[in-house]
Design a protein around this motif. Structure first.
Motif, short mmCIF file in Angstrom:
data_model
loop_
_atom_site.label_atom_id
_atom_site.label_comp_id
_atom_site.label_asym_id
_atom_site.label_seq_id
_atom_site.Cartn_x
_atom_site.Cartn_y
_atom_site.Cartn_z
N ILE A 516 -34.80 -67.61 -63.07
CA ILE A 516 -33.65 -67.25 -63.91
C ILE A 516 -33.66 -65.75 -64.21
O ILE A 516 -32.64 -65.06 -64.09
CB ILE A 516 -33.65 -68.05 -65.23
CG1 ILE A 516 -33.57 -69.55 -64.96
CG2 ILE A 516 -32.52 -67.60 -66.13
CD1 ILE A 516 -32.34 -70.00 -64.24
N ALA A 517 -34.82 -65.22 -64.60
CA ALA A 517 -34.93 -63.81 -64.99
C ALA A 517 -34.57 -62.89 -63.82
O ALA A 517 -33.74 -61.98 -63.96
CB ALA A 517 -36.34 -63.51 -65.49
N PHE A 518 -35.19 -63.12 -62.67
CA PHE A 518 -34.91 -62.25 -61.52
C PHE A 518 -33.53 -62.52 -60.93
O PHE A 518 -32.84 -61.59 -60.50
CB PHE A 518 -36.00 -62.44 -60.46
CG PHE A 518 -37.30 -61.79 -60.81
CD1 PHE A 518 -37.43 -60.42 -60.79
CD2 PHE A 518 -38.40 -62.55 -61.21
CE1 PHE A 518 -38.63 -59.80 -61.14
CE2 PHE A 518 -39.60 -61.95 -61.56
CZ PHE A 518 -39.72 -60.56 -61.53
N GLY A 519 -33.10 -63.79 -60.93
CA GLY A 519 -31.78 -64.11 -60.40
C GLY A 519 -30.66 -63.49 -61.22
O GLY A 519 -29.67 -62.99 -60.68
N ALA A 520 -30.82 -63.47 -62.54
CA ALA A 520 -29.79 -62.92 -63.42
C ALA A 520 -29.68 -61.41 -63.31
O ALA A 520 -28.66 -60.82 -63.70
CB ALA A 520 -30.06 -63.32 -64.87
N SER A 521 -30.72 -60.76 -62.78
CA SER A 521 -30.67 -59.30 -62.60
C SER A 521 -30.14 -58.90 -61.22
O SER A 521 -29.97 -57.71 -60.95
CB SER A 521 -32.06 -58.69 -62.79
OG SER A 521 -32.43 -58.69 -64.16
N ALA A 522 -29.88 -59.88 -60.35
CA ALA A 522 -29.48 -59.58 -58.97
C ALA A 522 -27.98 -59.33 -58.88
O ALA A 522 -27.24 -60.07 -58.23
CB ALA A 522 -29.88 -60.74 -58.05
N SER A 523 -27.51 -58.29 -59.52
CA SER A 523 -26.08 -57.99 -59.54
C SER A 523 -25.79 -56.81 -58.61
O SER A 523 -25.69 -55.67 -59.04
CB SER A 523 -25.62 -57.66 -60.96
OG SER A 523 -24.23 -57.46 -60.99
N PHE A 524 -25.65 -57.11 -57.32
CA PHE A 524 -25.44 -56.06 -56.31
C PHE A 524 -24.16 -56.27 -55.50
O PHE A 524 -23.94 -55.57 -54.52
CB PHE A 524 -26.64 -56.02 -55.35
CG PHE A 524 -27.97 -55.88 -56.04
CD1 PHE A 524 -28.32 -54.71 -56.69
CD2 PHE A 524 -28.88 -56.93 -56.04
CE1 PHE A 524 -29.55 -54.58 -57.33
CE2 PHE A 524 -30.11 -56.82 -56.68
CZ PHE A 524 -30.44 -55.64 -57.33
N LEU A 525 -23.33 -57.23 -55.90
CA LEU A 525 -22.14 -57.54 -55.11
C LEU A 525 -20.84 -57.27 -55.85
O LEU A 525 -19.77 -57.34 -55.27
CB LEU A 525 -22.17 -59.03 -54.68
CG LEU A 525 -23.30 -59.44 -53.75
CD1 LEU A 525 -23.28 -60.94 -53.53
CD2 LEU A 525 -23.19 -58.71 -52.42
N SER A 526 -20.94 -56.99 -57.15
CA SER A 526 -19.74 -56.83 -57.96
C SER A 526 -19.94 -55.72 -58.99
O SER A 526 -21.03 -55.55 -59.51
CB SER A 526 -19.42 -58.14 -58.68
OG SER A 526 -18.53 -57.93 -59.75
N PRO A 527 -18.88 -54.96 -59.28
CA PRO A 527 -19.00 -53.94 -60.34
C PRO A 527 -19.01 -54.54 -61.73
O PRO A 527 -19.31 -53.83 -62.70
CB PRO A 527 -17.75 -53.08 -60.12
CG PRO A 527 -16.77 -53.99 -59.46
CD PRO A 527 -17.58 -54.93 -58.61
N TYR A 528 -18.69 -55.83 -61.86
CA TYR A 528 -18.53 -56.43 -63.18
C TYR A 528 -19.75 -57.22 -63.67
O TYR A 528 -19.82 -57.60 -64.83
CB TYR A 528 -17.31 -57.37 -63.18
CG TYR A 528 -16.06 -56.69 -62.69
CD1 TYR A 528 -15.46 -55.66 -63.41
CD2 TYR A 528 -15.48 -57.06 -61.48
CE1 TYR A 528 -14.33 -55.02 -62.94
CE2 TYR A 528 -14.33 -56.43 -61.00
CZ TYR A 528 -13.77 -55.41 -61.74
OH TYR A 528 -12.64 -54.78 -61.28
N GLY A 529 -20.71 -57.47 -62.80
CA GLY A 529 -21.83 -58.33 -63.18
C GLY A 529 -22.87 -57.65 -64.04
O GLY A 529 -23.61 -58.30 -64.77
N TYR A 530 -22.94 -56.31 -63.98
CA TYR A 530 -23.98 -55.59 -64.71
C TYR A 530 -23.39 -54.30 -65.27
O TYR A 530 -22.57 -53.65 -64.62
CB TYR A 530 -25.16 -55.28 -63.77
CG TYR A 530 -26.49 -55.14 -64.48
CD1 TYR A 530 -27.37 -56.20 -64.57
CD2 TYR A 530 -26.87 -53.93 -65.05
CE1 TYR A 530 -28.60 -56.08 -65.21
CE2 TYR A 530 -28.09 -53.79 -65.71
CZ TYR A 530 -28.94 -54.87 -65.77
OH TYR A 530 -30.16 -54.75 -66.42
N GLN A 531 -23.81 -53.92 -66.46
CA GLN A 531 -23.18 -52.79 -67.15
C GLN A 531 -23.32 -51.48 -66.39
O GLN A 531 -22.41 -50.65 -66.39
CB GLN A 531 -23.78 -52.66 -68.56
CG GLN A 531 -22.93 -51.79 -69.48
CD GLN A 531 -23.36 -51.91 -70.93
OE1 GLN A 531 -24.33 -52.56 -71.24
NE2 GLN A 531 -22.62 -51.28 -71.81
#
Length: 572
Positions: A516-531
């Motif tokens: 969960i921890a590593f999966g939730a940080s895997a925001s590399f496909l969208s500009p909206y998933g991570y600040q």
């Protein structure tokens, strides 16, 4: 019925996060109200979740990072990150970003580097900003405090009755992800667009004097890094009444030199960090956090005169910090410049400035410019050392992280490094609300047996396969969810399901929690998933597809390595 009601609220929450434009905090708040209305949880349970030690530690860390942002640490980092060579810059920038994000708030790291990257003319900003954001995300996965995602997961872990995760618990997997991710980003640099986005900037000439005891004296322009400033360019040196222009890197600084810079006024604090210098306005004692920008009118009787000759300070209770004039190439010493109608002046204004009756006759007020005064060198160093000490004591389990952060915040307030009003304004209320609501929802799922029912259902699907396949399923589901509803919301919603699934397989819950921890940080496909992605989105002039094209290989490598390394370091 209770399980059905909880399931409806859970599904409704995910649906609202994915398909609506409502704020996440409002959606989670509505979920909690629905739980109250259905009598699935009590208000006392929610209040208990609100003061969960993991949650409070996260809030304290975010407030403490404000003091660190005021130091010269990130400014020096930004100044030394950019090179002429694109490959060298990319390697240096991403490596430093990943390292800084291991210990500092990764959003603050990216925000500090946005302006210098955008303003430099060496490499297109669009070639650097997505790698900067991705490197900050990767760096954040290496420690407990590197990203809010890890802290949110730790909050849930502690709420489940387990001791806090260690400071470097994430490091073995995180550092491998950093190394592999940076390599993929470097190899894929051609996939980045070549956009040149420039915003209109308010370029002013600023005159500063080098004091006799300045450490700049006796060293060249190159050695003093005066060519590496992010928002200002050294256009002239005035020495004993003579002008030296253009300024070469080999020119030596002497005591009493007047250095004339051209740059963006809203970032004048960068010049204030130079050691042993004094602004033209500084001897008046008027340098403050609030500067005033004015335009000199044609009817003013100070047109055609110099600042010194008109007694500007006494007349207006203000001193000139900078000057802007269309077509002006080399302004000379500010005090000796003959004023012209239409000149833009940047003023350090005293308390009586705006009450002077003669202002309208001389000026048109353009705007107030908020400038953050740099910390004194001693205070700056104490803040950095203090924060590092708190982290070190937490790492070696001498003092709990929360206790250390509380004392650190108290010390910075006492030293007036940060203000109480500032901390009130920066308090992450929305994040606190989201985590509290998510913990409450997780409690309802557990108490009604919904999480176990879901886990049993998922277990029946994966029962013919191994626990590792179930682990992959949770990891991939979290990665998809984080792109749709942001990292913290994804971690909060997937945690109870992961815990239930681990229990159904009689596996160690820690391995599933790490998924969960590593999966939730895997925001590399969208500009909206991570600040951090959102920060660079408009600044770099990107399209949505730029993130998909550049980020897909990073995601593929990230998920593959996580699937292999997490079970190795955290066995089932």
């Amino acid at each position: 019925m209770e399980q059905a009601a909880t399931a409806a609220i859970f599904v409704g929450t995910i649906g609202a996060l994915v398909f609506s434009h409502w704020r996440a905090s409002n959606i989670f708040s509505a979920a909690v109200l629905a739980l109250f209305a259905c009598q699935l949880v009590t208000i006392e349970t929610t209040l208990e979740k609100a003061v969960n030690p993991g949650v409070v530690t996260l809030l304290a860390l975010m407030l403490a990072s404000r003091a660190l942002e005021r130091t010269s640490l990130l400014k020096l980092f930004a100044r030394n990150a950019l090179e002429q060579n694109e490959n060298k810059t990319l390697i240096k920038l991403t490596t430093l970003s990943a390292f800084a994000s291991s210990f500092l708030n990764n959003t603050a790291v990216v925000a500090a580097l946005l302006r210098p990257i955008k303003n430099q003319n060496k490499i297109a900003a669009s070639k650097l900003l997505i790698p900067l954001s991705y490197a900050a995300i990767l760096g954040g996965t290496t420690t407990l405090v590197g990203t809010s995602t890890n802290m949110v997961v730790n909050s849930f872990w502690m709420d489940a009755g387990y001791p806090s995760l260690g400071f470097f618990e994430f490091f073995p997997v995180g550092i491998a992800l950093v190394a592999a991710g940076l390599l993929v980003m470097l190899l894929r640099k051609q996939a980045l667009p070549n956009n040149h986005v420039k915003e209109e900037q308010k370029q002013y000439f600023v005159d500063i004097k080098v004091k006799a005891d300045s450490p700049l004296v006796g060293h060249t322009i190159h050695d003093n890094h005066l060519r590496n400033l992010n928002s200002f360019f050294l256009v002239e040196i005035i020495r004993r009444g003579q002008s030296i222009a253009p300024v070469r890197p080999s020119h030596m600084i002497e005591a009493g030199d007047r250095l004339v810079f051209s740059g963006e006024i809203s970032h004048i604090e960068e010049l204030q960090t130079l050691p042993g210098v004094k602004f033209f306005a500084e001897h008046t004692g008027l340098m403050s956090d609030n500067l005033v920008e004015v335009v000199l009118t044609s009817g003013s009787n100070i047109v055609g005169k110099t600042l010194k000759s008109v007694g500007f300070r006494a007349m207006f209770d203000a001193a000139v910090v900078g000057l802007k004039r269309n077509g002006l190439s080399v302004p000379g010493k500010l005090g000796e410049v003959t004023l012209q109608e239409g000149d833009n002046l940047l003023l350090a204004a005293g308390r009586d400035f705006k009450s002077r009756k003669n202002l309208d006759k001389h000026f048109i007020l353009v705007s107030d410019v908020n400038v953050e005064q740099p910390l004194p060198a001693k205070t700056n160093n104490l803040v950095v050392v203090g924060f590092m000490t708190v982290m070190a004591l937490a790492v070696f389990e001498v003092v709990p992280l929360l206790q250390g952060l509380v004392f650190f915040i108290a010390a910075t307030l006492a030293a007036k490094v940060v203000k109480t009003a500032e901390l009130k304004r920066l308090f992450p209320f929305d994040l606190w609300l989201i985590i509290t609501a998510a913990l409450t929802l997780a409690e309802a799922m557990q108490q009604t047996g919904l999480s176990q029912t879901l886990a049993d259902g998922i277990h029946s699907v994966f029962s013919q396969y191994s626990v590792w396949v179930a682990f992959i399923g949770i990891l991939v589901a979290t990665v998809v969810l984080t792109e749709l509803i942001t990292n913290n919301a994804a971690a909060a919603l997937m945690f109870p399901i992961a815990m239930g699934l681990a229990e159904s397989f009689a596996a160690s819950p820690l391995s599933f929690v790490m998924a969960i921890a590593f999966g939730a940080s895997a925001s590399f496909l969208s500009p909206y998933g991570y600040q951090t992605n959102l920060l660079v989105f408009n600044t770099g002039g990107y399209k949505f597809t730029d993130f998909v094209r550049y980020g897909f290989p990073v995601t593929l490598v990230y998920v593959t390595l996580t699937a292999i390394l997490v079970p190795y370091f955290f066995p089932f």
